[in-house]
Design an enzyme around this catalytic site. Structure first.
Site, PDB file in Angstrom:
ATOM      1  N   LYS A  26       7.310  10.904  -0.283  1.00 19.82           N
ATOM      2  CA  LYS A  26       6.641  10.410   0.929  1.00 19.82           C
ATOM      3  C   LYS A  26       7.629   9.719   1.859  1.00 19.82           C
ATOM      4  CE  LYS A  26       5.002   6.446   1.060  1.00 19.82           C
ATOM      5  NZ  LYS A  26       5.353   5.080   1.543  1.00 19.82           N
ATOM      6  N   LEU A  78       0.823  -1.206   0.000  1.00 21.73           N
ATOM      7  CA  LEU A  78       0.000   0.000   0.000  1.00 21.73           C
ATOM      8  C   LEU A  78       0.860   1.260   0.000  1.00 21.73           C
ATOM      9  CD1 LEU A  78      -2.469  -1.411   2.657  1.00 21.73           C
ATOM     10  CD2 LEU A  78      -2.963  -1.105   0.226  1.00 21.73           C
ATOM     11  N   PRO A  79       0.306   2.394  -0.449  1.00 26.38           N
ATOM     12  CA  PRO A  79       1.137   3.576  -0.675  1.00 26.38           C
ATOM     13  C   PRO A  79       1.410   4.451   0.536  1.00 26.38           C
ATOM     14  CG  PRO A  79      -1.079   3.970  -1.459  1.00 26.38           C
ATOM     15  CD  PRO A  79      -1.031   2.534  -1.029  1.00 26.38           C
ATOM     16  N   THR A 121       5.949   0.753   2.595  1.00 23.85           N
ATOM     17  CA  THR A 121       6.939   1.584   3.277  1.00 23.85           C
ATOM     18  C   THR A 121       6.193   2.590   4.128  1.00 23.85           C
ATOM     19  OG1 THR A 121       8.535   1.332   1.469  1.00 23.85           O
ATOM     20  CG2 THR A 121       8.875   3.164   2.987  1.00 23.85           C
ATOM     21  N   LYS A 171      14.176   0.338   5.981  1.00 24.79           N
ATOM     22  CA  LYS A 171      13.754   0.776   4.648  1.00 24.79           C
ATOM     23  C   LYS A 171      13.853   2.294   4.501  1.00 24.79           C
ATOM     24  CE  LYS A 171      12.169   0.887   0.520  1.00 24.79           C
ATOM     25  NZ  LYS A 171      10.824   0.496   0.100  1.00 24.79           N
TER      26      LYS A 171
END
Length: 349
Positions: free
Chosen positions: A300, A111-112, A144, A222
């Protein structure tokens, strides 16, 4: 707000079922895997995960969900074309509640945003049937997101049942890695038992499954990786731009860099110059920067990294500059383009 939009759309999906020729007679022999999020990365990951391998897992009941019905249809079409396997049952869920009520053994999400992960995981875990609490459902979040949100989701999942578990497992390798099943998974997992259970699934989608520590550590690693990657890409963009201005063939420059000290993922696998990318046969720039890791997504991740740095009292001046540049590129309308489009932005295009 994305979370409310996601949940409202989740009730309006269309149910599509695509069963293979061989039926499965006993539900006890089936592992139920659900995958949520069929974007550029998730689509390829889901296709690799759905492929049945006799030496790795039992027969699969594989359920997909995405708020965009076109992505579901695209997945079903591609899965049929590649021949997922005669003992894999493919289906889609009409909404997240339906997906949860099927009592999946594993839920993989791609998912974003943090908000999307919170909405999806929260909706599913709160709608799992009581019977699933005995065996447990393992959530594998490849998104992430911030370490703080990962820890929060882990606590939320465990509070519903001690047998459930949540693992943050963001990936590195880009769309090419997702397609080739060569991703690296950075896992934050507080249970060795859970880690052993999820490894066979992750190895279908990647080449390396790396334990990074307890809950939230995968997300932390990450963010550190992407902070370095953003600066790396900007450096390669500047070098490729200067080289071309000095009359050097971009493919020659890239070839030299890739056997010299500047060699890196941004120069070799995802070179931002279209000519260099076409010569190596790898890189979103060869396709007008389509299908790669979006500039808006990199922005983001840099925001998340810098937020974490503030919380920890750390100074990250280069990451701050990277964020400024990617923010300007995003404002220029390049947010959906692969983040290597920074080359064109720096060239004033």
């Amino acid at each position: 707000m994305l979370s409310s939009a996601l949940l409202s759309r989740a009730t309006a999906g269309r149910h599509i079922v695509c069963k293979r020729l061989m039926s499965i007679s006993s539900s006890s022999s089936i592992i139920k895997v659900s995958f949520v999020g069929l974007g550029n990365m998730g689509m390829q990951m889901a296709l690799n995960l759905a492929k049945h391998r006799e030496d790795e897992l039992q027969k699969l009941q594989f359920t997909v969900y995405d708020m965009n019905e076109a992505n579901i249809s695209k997945f079903m079409k591609q899965a049929t074309e590649v021949g997922i396997g005669s003992s894999t049952v493919l289906q889609s869920a009409s909404d997240l509640t339906t997906l949860a009520e099927a009592s999946p053994d594993f839920v993989v999400t791609s998912l974003p945003t943090c908000e999307a992960s919170e909405a999806v995981v929260g909706s599913i875990v709160n709608n799992l049937p009581p019977s699933s609490s005995a065996t447990g459902c393992r959530f594998i979040d490849t998104s992430t997101i911030s370490p703080a949100v990962s820890k929060k989701l882990h606590q939320q999942v465990k509070s519903v049942s001690p047998h459930h578990d949540y693992v943050d497992a963001p990936v590195s390798g880009g769309v090419k890695g997702a397609t080739d099943a060569s991703l690296t998974f950075m896992t934050g997992c507080s249970s060795e038992e859970t880690f052993q259970k999820i490894q066979p699934l992750l190895k279908r989608m990647g080449k390396a499954v790396l334990p990074c520590g307890t809950s939230g550590s995968g997300s932390a690693v990450k963010l550190c990786n992407n902070a370095a990657l953003a600066a790396q890409m900007i450096g390669i963009c500047e070098a490729m731009s200067l080289g071309e201005s000095l009359g050097v063939d971009p493919s020659v420059l890239a070839n030299v860099m890739n056997v010299s000290t500047a060699k890196c993922w941004s120069s070799e696998v995802n070179n931002p110059h279209p000519i260099a990318a076409k010569s190596t046969g790898s890189g979103a720039s060869a396709n007008d920067y389509e299908g790669g890791f979006g500039t808006a997504l990199m922005l983001k991740d840099l925001n998340l990294a810098l937020d974490a740095a503030v919380e920890e009292g750390k100074s990250m001046p280069l990451t701050g500059l990277s964020r400024q540049l990617y923010s300007l590129a995003d404002n220029r309308g390049l947010g959906r383009k692969d983040f290597g489009v920074m080359l064109q932005f720096l060239n004033g295009k």
